[in-house]
Scaffold this active site. Sequence first.
Site, PDB file in Angstrom:
ATOM      1  N   ARG B  24      -4.530   9.215  -1.415  1.00 32.20           N
ATOM      2  CA  ARG B  24      -4.803   8.847  -0.017  1.00 32.20           C
ATOM      3  C   ARG B  24      -3.695   7.938   0.523  1.00 32.20           C
ATOM      4  NH1 ARG B  24      -5.142   4.268   2.937  1.00 32.20           N
ATOM      5  NH2 ARG B  24      -6.237   3.259   1.200  1.00 32.20           N
ATOM      6  N   ASP B  25      -3.609   6.729   0.027  1.00 29.33           N
ATOM      7  CA  ASP B  25      -2.624   5.766   0.519  1.00 29.33           C
ATOM      8  C   ASP B  25      -1.204   6.269   0.269  1.00 29.33           C
ATOM      9  OD1 ASP B  25      -1.697   3.390   1.590  1.00 29.33           O
ATOM     10  OD2 ASP B  25      -2.059   2.192  -0.194  1.00 29.33           O
ATOM     11  N   HIS B 220      -4.605  -5.387  -4.398  1.00 32.77           N
ATOM     12  CA  HIS B 220      -3.855  -4.212  -3.934  1.00 32.77           C
ATOM     13  C   HIS B 220      -2.466  -4.706  -3.532  1.00 32.77           C
ATOM     14  CE1 HIS B 220      -3.927  -0.167  -1.762  1.00 32.77           C
ATOM     15  NE2 HIS B 220      -2.827  -0.722  -1.289  1.00 32.77           N
ATOM     16  N   HIS B 222       1.761  -4.537  -3.097  1.00 35.04           N
ATOM     17  CA  HIS B 222       2.934  -3.701  -2.835  1.00 35.04           C
ATOM     18  C   HIS B 222       4.155  -4.356  -3.467  1.00 35.04           C
ATOM     19  CE1 HIS B 222       1.519  -0.928   0.626  1.00 35.04           C
ATOM     20  NE2 HIS B 222       0.520  -1.173  -0.188  1.00 35.04           N
ATOM     21  N   CYS B 253       3.920   0.871   3.075  1.00 35.81           N
ATOM     22  CA  CYS B 253       3.411   0.495   4.393  1.00 35.81           C
ATOM     23  C   CYS B 253       4.465   0.791   5.444  1.00 35.81           C
ATOM     24  CB  CYS B 253       3.065  -0.983   4.410  1.00 35.81           C
ATOM     25  SG  CYS B 253       2.545  -1.536   6.040  1.00 35.81           S
ATOM     26  N   ASN B 262       3.744   0.855  -2.659  1.00 33.32           N
ATOM     27  CA  ASN B 262       2.638   0.586  -3.561  1.00 33.32           C
ATOM     28  C   ASN B 262       3.088   0.318  -4.989  1.00 33.32           C
ATOM     29  OD1 ASN B 262       0.050   0.890  -2.191  1.00 33.32           O
ATOM     30  ND2 ASN B 262       0.741   2.951  -1.684  1.00 33.32           N
TER      31      ASN B 262
END
Lengths: 314, 314
Positions: B24-25, B220, B222, B253, B262
Site C-alpha cells: 500500500r504505502d 513507522h 522513514h 513520502c 520507507n
Amino acid sequence: MSRYGVHFAAGLPQSVQIYEVGARDGLQNEQRPVPTAVKTEFITRLAGAGLTTVEATSFVHPKWVPQLADAGEVVDALRGLSGVRLPVLVPNEAGLRRALDHGVTDIAVFVSATEAFSRRNLNRTVAESLAMTEQVITGAREAGGDRISVRGYVSMCFGDPWEGETSIDAVVGVGSRLLEMGCYELSLGDTIGVGTPGHVRRLIAAFGEAGHPASRLAVHFHDTYGQALANTLAALQSGVRTVDASAGGLGGCPYAKSATGNLATEDLVWQLHGLGIDTGVDLDALVRTSLWMADHLGRPSPSRVVRALAAENG
Amino acid sequence: MSRYGVHFAAGLPQSVQIYEVGARDGLQNEQRPVPTAVKTEFITRLAGAGLTTVEATSFVHPKWVPQLADAGEVVDALRGLSGVRLPVLVPNEAGLRRALDHGVTDIAVFVSATEAFSRRNLNRTVAESLAMTEQVITGAREAGGDRISVRGYVSMCFGDPWEGETSIDAVVGVGSRLLEMGCYELSLGDTIGVGTPGHVRRLIAAFGEAGHPASRLAVHFHDTYGQALANTLAALQSGVRTVDASAGGLGGCPYAKSATGNLATEDLVWQLHGLGIDTGVDLDALVRTSLWMADHLGRPSPSRVVRALAAENG
C-alpha cells in the site's frame, strides 16, 4: 539543524569525538587520481567545518595504492593548518620512515581480526601482522618517544566474507595486543558492515572484561547492510566516545561486494545533534564540503543527509 | 543469515511484529500502473516469506490515487489467503463503505499531527480530520461491531516540512484521541524521516505518562536521513513491539524532497535477527520477492540489505 533536536535522557554523553576518515579511507579506492590540491583543500574544508581529527593519508607503498602516492606532499602542504590533528596510516616500517621524514607524530596502524582477511589483504598471518606492527610502534617510539601517538585499527571485527562471523575472542585478543603495544585507542572496524547492535555491545563488554574500558575504544562502522547508525547508538550506550566516519560516505571496502561503504559523517552528525550530543561540527559547512567533493569525483554522495539537505536547499 | 547473529542482553524483546506496508504505502506513489495481478502476487509472496500482517491497499478515491483504484479487486483476489492479516487503509466514510462491501474487517485510519500537513495533504484541519475519523470508526462499529479492528496512523510525528519540529504534546493529543475512539494500536509516523533516537524515546515516554503504554504503539520510520534503524532500536528499548516497514524499501513520502523513503523490511529483519529477535520472516524469500518486484518496477531496490545480498549471490 537543531530545530529537530531533542535532548536524550538515558546515559548518553554530552559530546562525541568524530575521527574523520574521508580523506584517507574514503579516497584510497578511487580509481581516477585526485589531485593533491583537491585533497588538501578537502582536508582544510573538513577542518573548517569543525572536525578536529582528520586522517590525512596513508604512507602505504604507491604500488599498492597509487591514489595515495602523494602522502608526503599532502602532509607538507597541511603543515600550517592549526586546530586539527592529522594522523596518517602507516602500514609498515618503510611507511613509518617516510612519515617520520615528513615530521608526522600522529600515526595509525592496522591489523585484521581474522586470518582469512589478513592473508588475502596483507599477505601474512595475524601473528606476523602483529609482529610487524610491534616493529613499527617500537620504531616510532625510538624516533619520537612520547611525542608519537599511535592509534590501532582492527579490521573485520564482526564478520569476514570468507570466515563468516568473527569470534569475539579473536577481536579481543588482537585488540588487547595493540593496546599493550602502546596504542592510545583502538578502532573496531566492521569492514563489511554485517554487525548488529547486540554484537556491538557484547564485543565492547568483552573488552571491558579483558581490562580495556570503552574509553579506549572507537568504532568504525560500514553501512553496507544499513546498520551503521544503530550500531553507533549501541556503542555510545556502552560507553564509547569516539566514532569514525567519512565525509559524504566516501569510500567503502573493496572486499564487501555491495556499493555502500563507510558511515557518512553527515548521517552521524544528524543523529548526534538530534540526540543533543555536541560534535563541534557545522553540519551545513560539512554538507557543502561533501557536495564540492562529489562534484570533483563526478558522482553523488551516498550520504542520505547530504542528499536530503541538497534536495531541500536545491 | 543467522551466521552473524548474536543474542542481545539488554532488555530487548524475544520477538517483534512487523507490519508490512509495501503493497500500500510502497506502491501508492508509483506513477506507472502496477497490474492487479502483480499486486496480489506481491502480497502472496510477502505472506509466503512469513509476514503475518500485510497492509493490502487503500480505499482512497481513485481520483487521488489512481494506482489503488483496484482496491476492491485486490481484496477479492486475496480472500483465500490464510495465515495473514490484510488490513486496508480507509480515508473516509465513502472508503469505508467500499471496504465493507468487499468484506474487509481490518482497517486503518490516519490523521496528521500537524496542522500544516493536514491542511495541505488532507485539505482540512486536524480537528476536522479527527471528527471525520470518528465517523469512520463509528460507522465501522455499526456495521461490524467488534469484528472490525481499527489501527490509527499519526503522520508527521517528529517534524513537518512547514512547521519544523512537531511538538510532543500535539502528537500525544491526536494519538490519545484515536486510541480513545477505539483504535487497537497507534502507528507513530516519521513521515519525513527527521527524527532521532532521543526524540523517539521522549515521545513514547509521553504516551506512557498519558496512560497509553508502549504495547499500544507501533513505529513507522522513514530513512530519509538514515535514522530509521537507530530510531527503531530506541523504540524497542522503550517497549514498542510492532514496527512498520516496506519490503525492498518501496515508497516514500512525496512531501519529503529526498528520494529515500520507507524503512526497508529487509534492513529491519537483518537488524532484528542479528539481535536474536524472532520475526517469523524468511529473509532470503523476502529478498527474492523484493528483487522480483524491483524487476517489475524497473529500478533497483533502495534497501541496503537487498543490494548487498543480491551482490553476494550474484
